[in-house]
Motif scaffolding. Structure first.
Motif, short mmCIF file in Angstrom:
data_model
loop_
_atom_site.label_atom_id
_atom_site.label_comp_id
_atom_site.label_asym_id
_atom_site.label_seq_id
_atom_site.Cartn_x
_atom_site.Cartn_y
_atom_site.Cartn_z
N ASP A 95 34.54 -26.18 93.47
CA ASP A 95 33.90 -26.52 93.03
C ASP A 95 33.58 -27.64 95.01
N GLY B 112 31.86 -31.30 95.10
CA GLY B 112 32.19 -31.84 93.03
C GLY B 112 32.66 -33.36 93.35
N SER C 3 36.97 -33.32 86.20
CA SER C 3 35.83 -32.97 87.20
C SER C 3 35.23 -31.76 87.11
N SER C 4 33.97 -31.44 87.54
CA SER C 4 32.71 -30.60 87.57
C SER C 4 34.07 -29.11 87.57
N ARG D 31 35.27 -26.86 84.57
CA ARG D 31 34.59 -26.80 83.75
C ARG D 31 34.60 -25.00 83.58
N GLY E 32 35.24 -29.91 81.18
CA GLY E 32 36.24 -30.17 82.70
C GLY E 32 37.36 -31.14 82.76
#
Length: 504
Positions: free
Chosen positions: A430, A433, A455-456, A459, A494
Protein backbone atom coordinates in the motif's frame (compact mmCIF):
# COMPACT_ATOMS: atom_id res chain seq x y z
CA UNK A 1 45.69 -0.84 89.88
CA UNK A 2 42.46 -2.43 88.72
CA UNK A 3 43.44 -5.89 89.99
CA UNK A 4 44.76 -4.59 93.34
CA UNK A 5 41.57 -2.61 94.02
CA UNK A 6 39.41 -5.60 93.08
CA UNK A 7 41.25 -7.99 95.41
CA UNK A 8 41.22 -5.47 98.30
CA UNK A 9 37.44 -4.97 98.19
CA UNK A 10 36.53 -8.61 97.55
CA UNK A 11 36.63 -9.87 101.25
CA UNK A 12 34.31 -7.09 102.42
CA UNK A 13 31.88 -7.87 99.63
CA UNK A 14 31.86 -11.57 100.49
CA UNK A 15 31.18 -10.88 104.19
CA UNK A 16 28.22 -8.65 103.37
CA UNK A 17 26.92 -11.23 100.89
CA UNK A 18 27.00 -14.01 103.51
CA UNK A 19 25.10 -11.78 105.96
CA UNK A 20 22.42 -11.08 103.36
CA UNK A 21 22.04 -14.79 102.57
CA UNK A 22 21.65 -15.59 106.28
CA UNK A 23 18.91 -12.98 106.63
CA UNK A 24 17.04 -14.39 103.66
CA UNK A 25 17.37 -17.92 105.08
CA UNK A 26 15.90 -16.80 108.43
CA UNK A 27 12.96 -15.18 106.64
CA UNK A 28 12.32 -18.40 104.70
CA UNK A 29 12.29 -20.47 107.93
CA UNK A 30 9.79 -18.08 109.52
CA UNK A 31 7.58 -18.31 106.47
CA UNK A 32 7.73 -22.12 106.58
CA UNK A 33 6.81 -22.16 110.27
CA UNK A 34 3.87 -19.84 109.61
CA UNK A 35 2.71 -22.07 106.78
CA UNK A 36 2.93 -25.19 109.00
CA UNK A 37 0.83 -23.52 111.70
CA UNK A 38 -1.72 -22.38 109.12
CA UNK A 39 -2.18 -25.79 107.45
CA UNK A 40 -2.41 -27.55 110.84
CA UNK A 41 -5.02 -25.09 112.02
CA UNK A 42 -7.04 -25.45 108.81
CA UNK A 43 -6.92 -29.28 109.03
CA UNK A 44 -8.14 -29.21 112.65
CA UNK A 45 -10.99 -26.85 111.85
CA UNK A 46 -12.09 -28.94 108.89
CA UNK A 47 -11.83 -32.18 110.89
CA UNK A 48 -13.87 -30.72 113.75
CA UNK A 49 -16.59 -29.53 111.35
CA UNK A 50 -16.78 -32.91 109.62
CA UNK A 51 -16.86 -34.81 112.95
CA UNK A 52 -19.65 -32.67 114.39
CA UNK A 53 -21.79 -33.09 111.25
CA UNK A 54 -20.96 -36.79 111.17
CA UNK A 55 -22.09 -37.22 114.77
CA UNK A 56 -25.39 -35.46 114.07
CA UNK A 57 -25.93 -37.52 110.91
CA UNK A 58 -25.09 -40.76 112.79
CA UNK A 59 -27.63 -39.99 115.51
CA UNK A 60 -30.28 -39.29 112.91
CA UNK A 61 -29.59 -42.49 110.95
CA UNK A 62 -29.65 -44.68 114.08
CA UNK A 63 -32.85 -43.04 115.28
CA UNK A 64 -34.57 -43.61 111.93
CA UNK A 65 -33.36 -47.24 111.85
CA UNK A 66 -34.88 -48.03 115.26
CA UNK A 67 -38.62 -48.81 115.58
CA UNK A 68 -40.91 -45.99 116.61
CA UNK A 69 -38.53 -43.24 115.51
CA UNK A 70 -39.52 -39.60 115.62
CA UNK A 71 -40.62 -38.01 112.39
CA UNK A 72 -39.16 -34.56 113.21
CA UNK A 73 -35.58 -35.69 113.66
CA UNK A 74 -34.82 -34.98 109.97
CA UNK A 75 -35.99 -31.37 110.41
CA UNK A 76 -33.72 -30.96 113.40
CA UNK A 77 -30.76 -32.40 111.40
CA UNK A 78 -31.49 -30.00 108.56
CA UNK A 79 -31.69 -27.09 110.99
CA UNK A 80 -28.38 -28.15 112.54
CA UNK A 81 -26.57 -28.44 109.19
CA UNK A 82 -27.92 -25.17 107.74
CA UNK A 83 -26.94 -23.28 110.90
CA UNK A 84 -23.23 -23.40 109.97
CA UNK A 85 -23.32 -24.29 106.24
CA UNK A 86 -24.04 -21.31 104.03
CA UNK A 87 -24.92 -23.61 101.09
CA UNK A 88 -27.82 -25.16 103.01
CA UNK A 89 -26.21 -28.37 104.30
CA UNK A 90 -27.05 -31.04 101.72
CA UNK A 91 -27.86 -34.40 103.34
CA UNK A 92 -29.72 -37.52 102.18
CA UNK A 93 -30.76 -40.76 103.97
CA UNK A 94 -31.59 -43.99 102.09
CA UNK A 95 -32.65 -47.49 103.03
CA UNK A 96 -31.50 -50.74 101.44
CA UNK A 97 -34.20 -50.57 98.79
CA UNK A 98 -32.84 -47.23 97.56
CA UNK A 99 -35.79 -45.23 98.92
CA UNK A 100 -34.97 -41.77 100.24
CA UNK A 101 -36.35 -41.38 103.77
CA UNK A 102 -35.43 -37.72 104.14
CA UNK A 103 -32.97 -35.16 102.86
CA UNK A 104 -32.46 -31.72 101.40
CA UNK A 105 -34.94 -30.45 98.82
CA UNK A 106 -32.25 -29.88 96.17
CA UNK A 107 -31.16 -32.80 93.91
CA UNK A 108 -28.33 -34.94 95.16
CA UNK A 109 -24.95 -34.18 93.46
CA UNK A 110 -23.69 -36.79 91.02
CA UNK A 111 -20.77 -39.01 91.81
CA UNK A 112 -22.08 -42.01 93.85
CA UNK A 113 -23.89 -44.81 92.05
CA UNK A 114 -27.03 -46.33 93.55
CA UNK A 115 -25.37 -49.69 94.03
CA UNK A 116 -22.39 -48.13 95.84
CA UNK A 117 -24.34 -46.24 98.51
CA UNK A 118 -23.69 -48.75 101.29
CA UNK A 119 -20.13 -49.53 100.12
CA UNK A 120 -17.23 -47.19 100.16
CA UNK A 121 -15.23 -45.02 102.48
CA UNK A 122 -16.58 -42.92 105.33
CA UNK A 123 -15.43 -39.78 103.51
CA UNK A 124 -14.96 -39.53 99.74
CA UNK A 125 -13.87 -36.80 97.33
CA UNK A 126 -15.99 -36.25 94.23
CA UNK A 127 -13.76 -34.20 91.88
CA UNK A 128 -16.29 -34.35 89.07
CA UNK A 129 -19.07 -32.63 90.97
CA UNK A 130 -16.66 -30.73 93.24
CA UNK A 131 -18.08 -32.07 96.54
CA UNK A 132 -16.79 -33.86 99.63
CA UNK A 133 -19.27 -36.49 100.85
CA UNK A 134 -19.39 -38.00 104.35
CA UNK A 135 -21.03 -41.44 104.56
CA UNK A 136 -22.64 -42.79 107.81
CA UNK A 137 -24.31 -46.20 108.13
CA UNK A 138 -26.75 -47.16 110.89
CA UNK A 139 -25.75 -49.72 113.52
CA UNK A 140 -27.99 -52.36 112.01
CA UNK A 141 -26.82 -51.57 108.44
CA UNK A 142 -30.34 -50.83 107.23
CA UNK A 143 -29.88 -47.14 106.50
CA UNK A 144 -27.12 -44.96 105.15
CA UNK A 145 -26.79 -41.18 105.29
CA UNK A 146 -24.78 -38.75 103.17
CA UNK A 147 -23.67 -35.22 103.97
CA UNK A 148 -22.31 -33.22 101.00
CA UNK A 149 -19.92 -30.28 101.42
CA UNK A 150 -19.35 -27.82 98.57
CA UNK A 151 -16.08 -26.11 97.76
CA UNK A 152 -17.34 -22.78 99.12
CA UNK A 153 -18.22 -24.35 102.47
CA UNK A 154 -14.92 -26.23 102.70
CA UNK A 155 -13.03 -23.04 101.91
CA UNK A 156 -14.89 -21.04 104.57
CA UNK A 157 -14.21 -23.74 107.18
CA UNK A 158 -10.58 -24.37 106.25
CA UNK A 159 -9.70 -20.70 105.88
CA UNK A 160 -6.75 -20.16 108.28
CA UNK A 161 -6.88 -17.43 110.87
CA UNK A 162 -3.39 -16.25 109.85
CA UNK A 163 -3.29 -13.66 107.11
CA UNK A 164 -1.63 -15.77 104.43
CA UNK A 165 -1.95 -14.27 100.99
CA UNK A 166 -1.68 -16.08 97.66
CA UNK A 167 -2.55 -19.43 99.26
CA UNK A 168 -4.16 -22.44 97.61
CA UNK A 169 -5.96 -25.24 99.52
CA UNK A 170 -6.19 -28.71 97.97
CA UNK A 171 -7.76 -31.95 99.22
CA UNK A 172 -6.27 -35.27 98.09
CA UNK A 173 -7.54 -38.79 98.54
CA UNK A 174 -5.53 -41.33 96.62
CA UNK A 175 -5.57 -40.23 92.97
CA UNK A 176 -8.53 -37.91 93.53
CA UNK A 177 -7.73 -34.24 93.88
CA UNK A 178 -9.97 -31.22 94.48
CA UNK A 179 -8.88 -27.60 94.76
CA UNK A 180 -11.10 -25.77 97.23
CA UNK A 181 -9.39 -22.38 97.29
CA UNK A 182 -7.31 -20.42 94.77
CA UNK A 183 -5.83 -16.91 94.94
CA UNK A 184 -7.93 -14.81 92.60
CA UNK A 185 -9.41 -17.94 90.95
CA UNK A 186 -6.17 -18.76 89.12
CA UNK A 187 -3.86 -21.71 89.87
CA UNK A 188 -0.48 -21.09 91.42
CA UNK A 189 2.34 -21.55 88.92
CA UNK A 190 6.05 -21.02 89.26
CA UNK A 191 7.99 -21.12 92.50
CA UNK A 192 5.86 -22.03 95.54
CA UNK A 193 6.01 -23.73 98.95
CA UNK A 194 3.63 -26.51 100.07
CA UNK A 195 2.87 -28.28 103.36
CA UNK A 196 0.25 -30.99 104.10
CA UNK A 197 -1.76 -32.21 107.10
CA UNK A 198 -4.04 -35.26 107.43
CA UNK A 199 -7.72 -35.05 108.25
CA UNK A 200 -9.90 -37.55 110.07
CA UNK A 201 -10.46 -39.90 108.21
CA UNK A 202 -6.69 -40.04 107.69
CA UNK A 203 -6.77 -40.99 104.01
CA UNK A 204 -7.69 -37.38 103.10
CA UNK A 205 -4.81 -34.91 103.07
CA UNK A 206 -5.14 -31.12 103.12
CA UNK A 207 -2.32 -29.35 101.24
CA UNK A 208 -1.69 -25.63 101.48
CA UNK A 209 0.43 -24.03 98.75
CA UNK A 210 1.79 -20.50 99.02
CA UNK A 211 3.35 -18.63 96.12
CA UNK A 212 6.88 -17.48 96.78
CA UNK A 213 7.44 -13.75 96.50
CA UNK A 214 8.83 -12.73 93.12
CA UNK A 215 12.50 -12.02 92.77
CA UNK A 216 12.15 -8.26 92.34
CA UNK A 217 14.96 -5.93 91.40
CA UNK A 218 14.95 -4.34 94.85
CA UNK A 219 15.30 -7.74 96.58
CA UNK A 220 18.10 -8.84 94.28
CA UNK A 221 19.80 -5.49 94.69
CA UNK A 222 19.68 -5.74 98.49
CA UNK A 223 21.18 -9.22 98.25
CA UNK A 224 23.97 -8.37 95.90
CA UNK A 225 24.50 -4.74 96.93
CA UNK A 226 27.99 -5.37 98.38
CA UNK A 227 29.07 -7.18 95.25
CA UNK A 228 27.51 -4.41 93.13
CA UNK A 229 29.47 -1.78 95.03
CA UNK A 230 32.65 -3.81 94.68
CA UNK A 231 32.07 -4.31 90.98
CA UNK A 232 31.15 -0.62 90.46
CA UNK A 233 34.38 0.56 92.09
CA UNK A 234 36.45 -1.85 90.04
CA UNK A 235 34.51 -1.03 86.85
CA UNK A 236 34.99 2.73 87.32
CA UNK A 237 38.76 2.37 87.41
CA UNK A 238 38.64 -0.12 84.55
CA UNK A 239 36.43 2.18 82.47
CA UNK A 240 38.83 5.08 82.88
CA UNK A 241 41.81 2.99 81.87
CA UNK A 242 40.08 1.30 78.93
CA UNK A 243 38.43 4.49 77.70
CA UNK A 244 41.59 6.58 77.68
CA UNK A 245 43.99 3.96 76.39
CA UNK A 246 41.81 1.75 74.16
CA UNK A 247 38.33 3.03 73.32
CA UNK A 248 39.26 6.62 72.45
CA UNK A 249 42.00 5.59 69.98
CA UNK A 250 39.63 3.02 68.44
CA UNK A 251 36.87 5.62 68.07
CA UNK A 252 39.24 8.02 66.32
CA UNK A 253 40.45 5.18 64.13
CA UNK A 254 36.84 4.28 63.22
CA UNK A 255 36.00 7.89 62.35
CA UNK A 256 39.07 8.14 60.14
CA UNK A 257 38.20 4.89 58.35
CA UNK A 258 34.50 5.87 58.01
CA UNK A 259 35.49 9.16 56.34
CA UNK A 260 37.84 7.39 53.95
CA UNK A 261 37.36 7.86 50.21
CA UNK A 262 39.01 5.57 47.68
CA UNK A 263 42.21 7.14 46.41
CA UNK A 264 43.19 8.78 49.68
CA UNK A 265 46.00 7.63 51.98
CA UNK A 266 44.92 7.14 55.60
CA UNK A 267 46.92 8.49 58.54
CA UNK A 268 44.51 7.44 61.35
CA UNK A 269 46.86 7.67 64.39
CA UNK A 270 48.88 10.69 63.35
CA UNK A 271 47.52 12.84 66.23
CA UNK A 272 46.81 10.07 68.75
CA UNK A 273 49.29 8.33 71.01
CA UNK A 274 48.43 5.03 72.66
CA UNK A 275 50.57 2.42 74.45
CA UNK A 276 48.55 -0.40 72.81
CA UNK A 277 50.84 -1.75 70.13
CA UNK A 278 47.96 -3.70 68.56
CA UNK A 279 46.07 -0.46 67.81
CA UNK A 280 49.22 1.10 66.38
CA UNK A 281 49.73 -1.95 64.18
CA UNK A 282 46.06 -1.77 63.09
CA UNK A 283 46.49 1.88 62.08
CA UNK A 284 49.60 1.03 60.09
CA UNK A 285 47.69 -1.77 58.36
CA UNK A 286 44.92 0.64 57.36
CA UNK A 287 47.52 3.05 56.00
CA UNK A 288 49.14 0.34 53.91
CA UNK A 289 45.77 -0.86 52.62
CA UNK A 290 44.79 2.70 51.65
CA UNK A 291 48.07 3.12 49.78
CA UNK A 292 47.43 -0.11 47.87
CA UNK A 293 43.84 0.94 47.11
CA UNK A 294 45.00 4.36 45.88
CA UNK A 295 47.56 2.70 43.60
CA UNK A 296 44.99 0.25 42.25
CA UNK A 297 42.42 3.04 41.77
CA UNK A 298 44.90 5.00 39.69
CA UNK A 299 45.76 1.94 37.61
CA UNK A 300 42.08 1.08 37.11
CA UNK A 301 41.24 4.66 36.12
CA UNK A 302 44.06 4.65 33.59
CA UNK A 303 43.01 1.26 32.23
CA UNK A 304 39.36 2.38 32.03
CA UNK A 305 40.32 5.49 30.12
CA UNK A 306 42.39 3.41 27.72
CA UNK A 307 39.51 0.97 27.28
CA UNK A 308 37.09 3.83 26.67
CA UNK A 309 39.35 5.27 23.97
CA UNK A 310 39.70 1.85 22.33
CA UNK A 311 35.93 1.28 22.43
CA UNK A 312 35.23 4.69 20.93
CA UNK A 313 37.77 4.01 18.21
CA UNK A 314 36.22 0.63 17.40
CA UNK A 315 32.72 2.11 17.25
CA UNK A 316 33.98 4.98 15.13
CA UNK A 317 35.58 2.60 12.65
CA UNK A 318 32.48 0.39 12.53
CA UNK A 319 30.34 3.43 11.85
CA UNK A 320 32.68 4.54 9.07
CA UNK A 321 32.67 1.05 7.56
CA UNK A 322 28.88 1.00 7.52
CA UNK A 323 28.84 4.39 5.81
CA UNK A 324 31.33 3.12 3.23
CA UNK A 325 29.18 0.05 2.60
CA UNK A 326 26.08 2.22 2.22
CA UNK A 327 27.91 4.49 -0.21
CA UNK A 328 29.13 1.52 -2.29
CA UNK A 329 25.62 0.10 -2.45
CA UNK A 330 24.31 3.51 -3.52
CA UNK A 331 26.93 3.75 -6.27
CA UNK A 332 26.08 0.28 -7.59
CA UNK A 333 22.38 1.11 -7.44
CA UNK A 334 22.92 4.18 -9.65
CA UNK A 335 24.76 2.14 -12.26
CA UNK A 336 22.02 -0.52 -12.38
CA UNK A 337 19.38 -0.28 -15.12
CA UNK A 338 17.16 -3.23 -14.26
CA UNK A 339 14.30 -2.13 -11.93
CA UNK A 340 14.53 -5.37 -10.01
CA UNK A 341 18.27 -4.83 -9.40
CA UNK A 342 17.65 -1.23 -8.32
CA UNK A 343 14.96 -2.43 -5.88
CA UNK A 344 17.30 -5.13 -4.58
CA UNK A 345 20.06 -2.59 -3.98
CA UNK A 346 17.57 -0.30 -2.20
CA UNK A 347 16.37 -3.17 -0.04
CA UNK A 348 19.94 -4.02 0.97
CA UNK A 349 20.72 -0.37 1.64
CA UNK A 350 17.69 -0.02 3.89
CA UNK A 351 18.92 -2.89 6.07
CA UNK A 352 22.46 -1.51 6.20
CA UNK A 353 20.99 1.87 7.15
CA UNK A 354 18.94 0.17 9.90
CA UNK A 355 22.08 -1.38 11.34
CA UNK A 356 23.88 1.94 11.03
CA UNK A 357 21.08 3.75 12.86
CA UNK A 358 21.28 1.25 15.74
CA UNK A 359 25.05 1.67 15.90
CA UNK A 360 24.89 5.47 15.89
CA UNK A 361 22.33 5.54 18.70
CA UNK A 362 24.30 3.00 20.71
CA UNK A 363 27.46 5.07 20.22
CA UNK A 364 25.62 8.23 21.34
CA UNK A 365 24.41 6.53 24.57
CA UNK A 366 27.77 4.92 25.28
CA UNK A 367 28.91 7.56 27.77
CA UNK A 368 25.78 7.27 29.97
CA UNK A 369 25.62 3.49 29.62
CA UNK A 370 21.83 3.57 29.55
CA UNK A 371 21.36 1.61 26.35
CA UNK A 372 19.73 2.70 23.12
CA UNK A 373 16.81 5.11 23.30
CA UNK A 374 13.70 3.63 21.66
CA UNK A 375 12.15 6.92 20.54
CA UNK A 376 15.23 8.40 18.76
CA UNK A 377 16.03 5.00 17.26
CA UNK A 378 12.59 4.62 15.67
CA UNK A 379 12.52 8.29 14.58
CA UNK A 380 15.87 8.12 12.80
CA UNK A 381 15.04 4.72 11.32
CA UNK A 382 11.70 6.05 10.00
CA UNK A 383 13.40 9.03 8.39
CA UNK A 384 15.97 6.77 6.74
CA UNK A 385 13.29 4.38 5.45
CA UNK A 386 11.24 7.22 3.97
CA UNK A 387 14.37 8.62 2.34
CA UNK A 388 15.14 5.33 0.62
CA UNK A 389 11.53 4.45 -0.19
CA UNK A 390 10.52 3.68 -3.78
CA UNK A 391 9.25 6.55 -5.93
CA UNK A 392 5.62 5.42 -5.66
CA UNK A 393 5.86 5.35 -1.83
CA UNK A 394 7.40 8.78 -1.26
CA UNK A 395 4.21 9.96 0.46
CA UNK A 396 4.03 6.95 2.78
CA UNK A 397 3.46 8.32 6.29
CA UNK A 398 4.93 6.96 9.52
CA UNK A 399 3.51 8.05 12.89
CA UNK A 400 5.56 7.31 16.05
CA UNK A 401 4.14 7.06 19.58
CA UNK A 402 6.79 5.77 21.99
CA UNK A 403 7.51 6.09 25.73
CA UNK A 404 10.89 7.21 27.01
CA UNK A 405 12.40 3.73 27.15
CA UNK A 406 15.87 2.29 26.61
CA UNK A 407 16.91 -1.07 25.20
CA UNK A 408 20.16 -2.96 24.83
CA UNK A 409 22.00 -3.27 21.52
CA UNK A 410 21.08 -6.97 21.35
CA UNK A 411 17.41 -5.96 21.32
CA UNK A 412 17.84 -2.84 19.16
CA UNK A 413 19.31 -4.68 16.17
CA UNK A 414 16.42 -7.18 15.65
CA UNK A 415 13.87 -4.41 16.34
CA UNK A 416 15.46 -2.23 13.64
CA UNK A 417 15.43 -5.09 11.15
CA UNK A 418 11.86 -6.03 12.14
CA UNK A 419 10.60 -2.48 11.56
CA UNK A 420 12.52 -2.32 8.27
CA UNK A 421 10.89 -5.51 7.01
CA UNK A 422 7.39 -4.41 8.06
CA UNK A 423 7.74 -0.88 6.61
CA UNK A 424 9.10 -2.24 3.33
CA UNK A 425 6.28 -4.78 3.14
CA UNK A 426 3.64 -2.10 3.89
CA UNK A 427 5.14 0.29 1.31
CA UNK A 428 5.10 -2.48 -1.27
CA UNK A 429 1.47 -3.47 -0.65
CA UNK A 430 0.00 0.00 0.00
CA UNK A 431 2.39 2.75 -1.23
CA UNK A 432 -0.06 5.57 -0.45
CA UNK A 433 -0.93 4.31 2.99
CA UNK A 434 0.44 5.10 6.45
CA UNK A 435 1.86 3.27 9.43
CA UNK A 436 1.65 3.81 13.19
CA UNK A 437 4.50 2.53 15.38
CA UNK A 438 3.85 2.51 19.16
CA UNK A 439 6.02 1.35 22.06
CA UNK A 440 4.36 1.28 25.50
CA UNK A 441 5.63 -0.07 28.82
CA UNK A 442 3.76 -3.03 30.27
CA UNK A 443 1.93 -2.11 33.51
CA UNK A 444 3.51 -3.63 36.60
CA UNK A 445 6.61 -4.89 34.72
CA UNK A 446 9.51 -2.45 34.52
CA UNK A 447 11.57 -4.68 32.22
CA UNK A 448 8.97 -5.33 29.50
CA UNK A 449 7.34 -3.18 26.80
CA UNK A 450 4.92 -3.81 23.94
CA UNK A 451 5.91 -2.88 20.36
CA UNK A 452 2.95 -2.58 17.98
CA UNK A 453 2.98 -1.78 14.23
CA UNK A 454 -0.28 -1.10 12.41
CA UNK A 455 -0.83 -0.27 8.73
CA UNK A 456 -3.52 -0.81 6.13
CA UNK A 457 -0.92 -2.48 3.89
CA UNK A 458 -0.42 -5.26 6.47
CA UNK A 459 -3.99 -6.51 6.30
CA UNK A 460 -4.61 -10.02 5.05
CA UNK A 461 -4.59 -10.35 1.27
CA UNK A 462 -3.46 -12.76 -1.40
CA UNK A 463 -0.48 -10.60 -2.32
CA UNK A 464 0.63 -10.35 1.28
CA UNK A 465 0.31 -14.11 1.70
CA UNK A 466 2.60 -14.61 -1.30
CA UNK A 467 5.21 -12.17 0.05
CA UNK A 468 5.12 -13.78 3.48
CA UNK A 469 5.54 -17.22 2.01
CA UNK A 470 8.42 -16.22 -0.27
CA UNK A 471 10.62 -14.22 2.08
CA UNK A 472 9.14 -11.92 4.71
CA UNK A 473 7.48 -14.64 6.80
CA UNK A 474 10.74 -16.48 7.44
CA UNK A 475 12.59 -13.24 8.21
CA UNK A 476 9.93 -12.04 10.67
CA UNK A 477 9.89 -15.42 12.40
CA UNK A 478 13.66 -15.41 12.76
CA UNK A 479 13.66 -11.88 14.21
CA UNK A 480 10.93 -12.79 16.72
CA UNK A 481 13.05 -15.72 17.85
CA UNK A 482 15.96 -13.35 18.41
CA UNK A 483 13.66 -11.22 20.58
CA UNK A 484 12.51 -14.40 22.41
CA UNK A 485 8.82 -13.51 22.12
CA UNK A 486 5.97 -14.46 19.76
CA UNK A 487 5.06 -12.04 16.97
CA UNK A 488 1.27 -11.72 16.92
CA UNK A 489 -0.48 -10.71 13.66
CA UNK A 490 -3.93 -9.15 13.57
CA UNK A 491 -4.87 -9.84 9.97
CA UNK A 492 -8.13 -7.90 10.08
CA UNK A 493 -6.67 -4.69 11.57
CA UNK A 494 -3.31 -5.06 9.80
CA UNK A 495 -1.17 -4.99 12.94
CA UNK A 496 1.82 -6.80 14.41
CA UNK A 497 2.62 -6.82 18.15
CA UNK A 498 5.56 -8.26 20.07
CA UNK A 499 6.77 -7.94 23.66
CA UNK A 500 10.37 -6.72 24.06
CA UNK A 501 12.84 -6.34 26.92
CA UNK A 502 13.74 -2.83 28.14
CA UNK A 503 16.29 -1.47 30.58
CA UNK A 504 14.57 -0.34 33.83
Amino acid sequence: MFLILTLALLPLGLIALIASLQAIRTADLEKEALLRVAVTQSARKLTADLQSDRTALELTVNALASPGSETGICQRLELFLTSHDRDGGHFYIYDRRGQRLCGSPVPEPAGIAIGDRFAGKDAQLLPTSQFLVSRVRSRNGALVGFAYYSRAHLESVADPATALQNRQLTLRQGDARMVISRPGGAPINGHSSSLSARLDPPDIVLTMTVRDPPATVARMLSLFLPLVMWFAAAAAVGWFVVNRLLIRPLVLLRRSVAAYHPGEVLEPLQKVRTPAQEIVALGETFREISEDVATHEAEMAQGLETQRKLTREVHHRVKNNLQIIASLINLHARSAHDPEAVEAYASIQRRVDALSVVHRNHFAELEDNRGVGVRPLISELSASLRGTAPAQARRFGIQIDADDLHISQDVAVPIAFLLTELVELAMMLDPHGAMRIAVRGVAGRDTRALLSVRSSGLRASETMTVHLAERYGRVLTGLSRQLRAPLDHDAEAGGYTIEISVIP
